[in-house]
Design a protein around this motif. Sequence first.
Motif, PDB file in Angstrom:
ATOM      1  N   GLY A 194     -40.885 -45.202 -10.186  1.00  0.00           N
ATOM      2  CA  GLY A 194     -40.315 -44.153 -11.022  1.00  0.00           C
ATOM      3  C   GLY A 194     -38.858 -44.380 -11.383  1.00  0.00           C
ATOM      4  N   VAL A 195     -38.493 -45.667 -11.607  1.00  0.00           N
ATOM      5  CA  VAL A 195     -37.109 -46.011 -11.936  1.00  0.00           C
ATOM      6  C   VAL A 195     -37.102 -46.981 -13.115  1.00  0.00           C
ATOM      7  CG1 VAL A 195     -36.220 -45.645  -9.594  1.00  0.00           C
ATOM      8  CG2 VAL A 195     -37.160 -47.891 -10.222  1.00  0.00           C
ATOM      9  N   GLY A 196     -35.909 -47.416 -13.511  1.00  0.00           N
ATOM     10  CA  GLY A 196     -35.751 -48.413 -14.555  1.00  0.00           C
ATOM     11  C   GLY A 196     -34.965 -49.598 -14.030  1.00  0.00           C
ATOM     12  N   ALA A 197     -34.681 -50.569 -14.908  1.00  0.00           N
ATOM     13  CA  ALA A 197     -33.949 -51.755 -14.464  1.00  0.00           C
ATOM     14  C   ALA A 197     -33.232 -52.409 -15.633  1.00  0.00           C
ATOM     15  CB  ALA A 197     -34.890 -52.760 -13.813  1.00  0.00           C
ATOM     16  N   GLU A 198     -32.247 -53.192 -15.258  1.00  0.00           N
ATOM     17  CA  GLU A 198     -31.473 -53.978 -16.215  1.00  0.00           C
ATOM     18  C   GLU A 198     -31.468 -55.427 -15.727  1.00  0.00           C
ATOM     19  OE1 GLU A 198     -27.544 -52.519 -17.914  1.00  0.00           O
ATOM     20  OE2 GLU A 198     -26.897 -53.981 -16.389  1.00  0.00           O
ATOM     21  N   LEU A 199     -31.894 -56.347 -16.579  1.00  0.00           N
ATOM     22  CA  LEU A 199     -31.909 -57.769 -16.251  1.00  0.00           C
ATOM     23  C   LEU A 199     -30.863 -58.503 -17.076  1.00  0.00           C
ATOM     24  CD1 LEU A 199     -35.729 -58.675 -16.124  1.00  0.00           C
ATOM     25  CD2 LEU A 199     -34.216 -58.079 -14.226  1.00  0.00           C
ATOM     26  N   GLY A 207     -37.311 -47.349 -17.890  1.00  0.00           N
ATOM     27  CA  GLY A 207     -37.312 -48.397 -18.895  1.00  0.00           C
ATOM     28  C   GLY A 207     -36.654 -49.671 -18.414  1.00  0.00           C
ATOM     29  N   LEU A 208     -36.998 -50.778 -19.076  1.00  0.00           N
ATOM     30  CA  LEU A 208     -36.445 -52.096 -18.751  1.00  0.00           C
ATOM     31  C   LEU A 208     -35.572 -52.571 -19.900  1.00  0.00           C
ATOM     32  CD1 LEU A 208     -36.230 -54.748 -17.150  1.00  0.00           C
ATOM     33  CD2 LEU A 208     -38.372 -55.465 -18.241  1.00  0.00           C
ATOM     34  N   THR A 209     -34.346 -52.968 -19.569  1.00  0.00           N
ATOM     35  CA  THR A 209     -33.418 -53.525 -20.551  1.00  0.00           C
ATOM     36  C   THR A 209     -33.079 -54.952 -20.147  1.00  0.00           C
ATOM     37  OG1 THR A 209     -32.436 -51.345 -20.931  1.00  0.00           O
ATOM     38  CG2 THR A 209     -31.190 -53.250 -21.686  1.00  0.00           C
ATOM     39  N   VAL A 210     -33.212 -55.882 -21.090  1.00  0.00           N
ATOM     40  CA  VAL A 210     -32.819 -57.271 -20.857  1.00  0.00           C
ATOM     41  C   VAL A 210     -31.579 -57.539 -21.695  1.00  0.00           C
ATOM     42  CG1 VAL A 210     -33.492 -59.696 -20.991  1.00  0.00           C
ATOM     43  CG2 VAL A 210     -35.203 -57.947 -20.449  1.00  0.00           C
ATOM     44  N   LEU A 211     -30.481 -57.950 -21.051  1.00  0.00           N
ATOM     45  CA  LEU A 211     -29.207 -58.166 -21.719  1.00  0.00           C
ATOM     46  C   LEU A 211     -28.915 -59.643 -21.884  1.00  0.00           C
ATOM     47  CD1 LEU A 211     -27.045 -55.557 -19.748  1.00  0.00           C
ATOM     48  CD2 LEU A 211     -28.247 -55.219 -21.916  1.00  0.00           C
ATOM     49  N   ASP A 212     -28.296 -60.001 -23.011  1.00  0.00           N
ATOM     50  CA  ASP A 212     -27.882 -61.385 -23.201  1.00  0.00           C
ATOM     51  C   ASP A 212     -26.508 -61.597 -22.568  1.00  0.00           C
ATOM     52  OD1 ASP A 212     -25.984 -60.326 -24.943  1.00  0.00           O
ATOM     53  OD2 ASP A 212     -26.965 -61.073 -26.767  1.00  0.00           O
ATOM     54  N   ALA A 213     -25.934 -62.780 -22.774  1.00  0.00           N
ATOM     55  CA  ALA A 213     -24.664 -63.115 -22.126  1.00  0.00           C
ATOM     56  C   ALA A 213     -23.525 -62.210 -22.584  1.00  0.00           C
ATOM     57  CB  ALA A 213     -24.313 -64.574 -22.398  1.00  0.00           C
ATOM     58  N   ALA A 214     -23.675 -61.602 -23.774  1.00  0.00           N
ATOM     59  CA  ALA A 214     -22.657 -60.694 -24.288  1.00  0.00           C
ATOM     60  C   ALA A 214     -22.985 -59.232 -23.984  1.00  0.00           C
ATOM     61  CB  ALA A 214     -22.504 -60.892 -25.795  1.00  0.00           C
ATOM     62  N   SER A 215     -23.944 -59.013 -23.074  1.00  0.00           N
ATOM     63  CA  SER A 215     -24.370 -57.665 -22.655  1.00  0.00           C
ATOM     64  C   SER A 215     -25.022 -56.869 -23.778  1.00  0.00           C
ATOM     65  CB  SER A 215     -23.178 -56.869 -22.082  1.00  0.00           C
ATOM     66  OG  SER A 215     -22.691 -57.494 -20.913  1.00  0.00           O
ATOM     67  N   ARG A 216     -25.622 -57.592 -24.737  1.00  0.00           N
ATOM     68  CA  ARG A 216     -26.365 -56.930 -25.812  1.00  0.00           C
ATOM     69  C   ARG A 216     -27.845 -56.896 -25.465  1.00  0.00           C
ATOM     70  NH1 ARG A 216     -23.713 -60.855 -30.229  1.00  0.00           N
ATOM     71  NH2 ARG A 216     -24.808 -62.221 -28.772  1.00  0.00           N
ATOM     72  N   PRO A 217     -28.513 -55.762 -25.686  1.00  0.00           N
ATOM     73  CA  PRO A 217     -29.948 -55.663 -25.386  1.00  0.00           C
ATOM     74  C   PRO A 217     -30.765 -56.616 -26.270  1.00  0.00           C
ATOM     75  CG  PRO A 217     -28.970 -53.486 -25.660  1.00  0.00           C
ATOM     76  CD  PRO A 217     -27.950 -54.474 -26.136  1.00  0.00           C
ATOM     77  N   LEU A 218     -31.753 -57.241 -25.665  1.00  0.00           N
ATOM     78  CA  LEU A 218     -32.652 -58.140 -26.380  1.00  0.00           C
ATOM     79  C   LEU A 218     -33.994 -57.461 -26.592  1.00  0.00           C
ATOM     80  CD1 LEU A 218     -31.961 -61.424 -24.391  1.00  0.00           C
ATOM     81  CD2 LEU A 218     -31.328 -61.005 -26.768  1.00  0.00           C
ATOM     82  N   SER A 219     -34.658 -57.832 -27.670  1.00  0.00           N
ATOM     83  CA  SER A 219     -36.004 -57.332 -27.933  1.00  0.00           C
ATOM     84  C   SER A 219     -36.996 -58.434 -27.592  1.00  0.00           C
ATOM     85  CB  SER A 219     -36.150 -56.935 -29.402  1.00  0.00           C
ATOM     86  OG  SER A 219     -37.472 -56.508 -29.677  1.00  0.00           O
ATOM     87  N   LEU A 220     -37.892 -58.164 -26.634  1.00  0.00           N
ATOM     88  CA  LEU A 220     -38.891 -59.139 -26.236  1.00  0.00           C
ATOM     89  C   LEU A 220     -40.137 -58.972 -27.094  1.00  0.00           C
ATOM     90  CD1 LEU A 220     -38.665 -58.834 -22.344  1.00  0.00           C
ATOM     91  CD2 LEU A 220     -37.466 -60.449 -23.831  1.00  0.00           C
ATOM     92  N   GLY A 221     -40.652 -60.090 -27.589  1.00  0.00           N
ATOM     93  CA  GLY A 221     -41.858 -60.013 -28.407  1.00  0.00           C
ATOM     94  C   GLY A 221     -43.068 -59.551 -27.629  1.00  0.00           C
ATOM     95  N   SER A 222     -43.099 -59.904 -26.336  1.00  0.00           N
ATOM     96  CA  SER A 222     -44.216 -59.528 -25.469  1.00  0.00           C
ATOM     97  C   SER A 222     -43.695 -59.405 -24.062  1.00  0.00           C
ATOM     98  CB  SER A 222     -45.326 -60.592 -25.536  1.00  0.00           C
ATOM     99  OG  SER A 222     -46.282 -60.389 -24.518  1.00  0.00           O
ATOM    100  N   ALA A 223     -44.250 -58.450 -23.310  1.00  0.00           N
ATOM    101  CA  ALA A 223     -43.822 -58.282 -21.914  1.00  0.00           C
ATOM    102  C   ALA A 223     -44.423 -59.339 -21.016  1.00  0.00           C
ATOM    103  CB  ALA A 223     -44.200 -56.897 -21.409  1.00  0.00           C
ATOM    104  N   GLY A 224     -45.611 -59.840 -21.392  1.00  0.00           N
ATOM    105  CA  GLY A 224     -46.241 -60.846 -20.556  1.00  0.00           C
ATOM    106  C   GLY A 224     -47.689 -61.060 -20.918  1.00  0.00           C
ATOM    107  N   TRP A 225     -48.398 -61.767 -20.051  1.00  0.00           N
ATOM    108  CA  TRP A 225     -49.785 -62.162 -20.271  1.00  0.00           C
ATOM    109  C   TRP A 225     -50.710 -61.070 -19.761  1.00  0.00           C
ATOM    110  CZ3 TRP A 225     -54.229 -63.487 -17.444  1.00  0.00           C
ATOM    111  CH2 TRP A 225     -55.148 -64.312 -18.096  1.00  0.00           C
ATOM    112  N   THR A 226     -51.837 -60.868 -20.468  1.00  0.00           N
ATOM    113  CA  THR A 226     -52.834 -59.900 -20.011  1.00  0.00           C
ATOM    114  C   THR A 226     -54.167 -60.609 -19.817  1.00  0.00           C
ATOM    115  OG1 THR A 226     -53.485 -59.280 -22.267  1.00  0.00           O
ATOM    116  CG2 THR A 226     -51.708 -58.013 -21.243  1.00  0.00           C
ATOM    117  N   HIS A 227     -55.013 -60.044 -18.955  1.00  0.00           N
ATOM    118  CA  HIS A 227     -56.293 -60.667 -18.625  1.00  0.00           C
ATOM    119  C   HIS A 227     -57.395 -60.322 -19.611  1.00  0.00           C
ATOM    120  CE1 HIS A 227     -55.052 -62.118 -14.578  1.00  0.00           C
ATOM    121  NE2 HIS A 227     -54.203 -61.108 -14.671  1.00  0.00           N
ATOM    122  N   PHE A 228     -57.138 -59.389 -20.513  1.00  0.00           N
ATOM    123  CA  PHE A 228     -58.173 -58.955 -21.455  1.00  0.00           C
ATOM    124  C   PHE A 228     -57.651 -59.025 -22.890  1.00  0.00           C
ATOM    125  CE2 PHE A 228     -59.149 -56.873 -17.445  1.00  0.00           C
ATOM    126  CZ  PHE A 228     -60.503 -57.121 -17.313  1.00  0.00           C
TER     127      PHE A 228
END
Length: 329
Positions: free
Chosen positions: A235-240, A308-329
């Motif tokens: 029940g939390v979020g994260a910053e990468l 929510g999950l935020t991924v930051l670049d080297a300049a601390s700007r949020p990035l948009s990921l095309g996909s979160a990951g692989w799915t089995h279906f």
Amino acid sequence: MPRITGEFALIERYLAPLSTGSEGAFGLKNDAAVLDMAAGERLVVTVDCMVADRHFLADDPPDSVGQKLLRVSLSDLAAMGAEPLGYLLSASWPPDTQEAWVAAFCEGLARDQRLFSIALLGGDTTATPGPMTLSLTAFGRVQGNEVLDRASLRPGDDLYLSGTLGDAFLGLQVLQGRIDGLSPAAREALVARYRCPEPRVALGRALLADGLAKSALDVSDGLAADLGHLLEASGVGAELRLDAMPLSAAAEEGLARLGAAPEILVSGGDDYELLFAAAPDRRAKIARLSETLSLRLTRIGRVKAEAGLTVLDAASRPLSLGSAGWTHF
């Protein structure tokens, strides 16, 4: 070269020897195995299924298929902080499977059994029209009432990743012909990480035993996707931080040849590294554990209260990921 013939002969020739060392397996002569548990111990169980050309390539070396099948389940045990005990194997082989393939597959299992001090406890074999389907159930044990779980993240916790990110994803791209021109060393390293992951058993056990972490999981479907499971459960979020991601020299070379940005690796799968959370006051102890295990443990982000999950670049700007990951279906 002969195809598989005779279920019981096959078991006696290739599978029964894998039970050596486990009295509770009864040499695979019974329909079930018996596991002894000492007072104060608890059993940890996990199961994984691999399908040809879905979870491994049909032309992968059979010994590496056996190793990967076992190691992905051991990785699940590692994510709970468990010590491996043994495993069950269910194999559905197409009728054109060669006996030599089965022999090499079992040799891969035998090598890793020696490495991780475990044995085959039982299982089942059958034929299938295809594709080849392999399932493995692994058993482990923990002392006391604690395990590493997915629901214990707290705002302010540091997020760590073991090893390096993206090697296996890039190894698959190499095998699928999407990356060429790599140095022989880089190609070998990336393909090896895809075919034969490293379950971080010693790390998982140390994190639990030393009380360094409470939450962990292994990165199989992609760092962003798997971290999302941790965040949802807690029940939390994260910053990468993208610039904090640990990359091998082979991965950097692979990215350059692929012409892709590093963020693609945040969504790549098959790393089987441990992602775990620890309080900031554990940083020095985790650094010492990294030295003890000779294993990179990199702080890649932090847990926050906002969902929510935020991924930051080297300049601390949020990035948009095309996909979160692989799915089995």
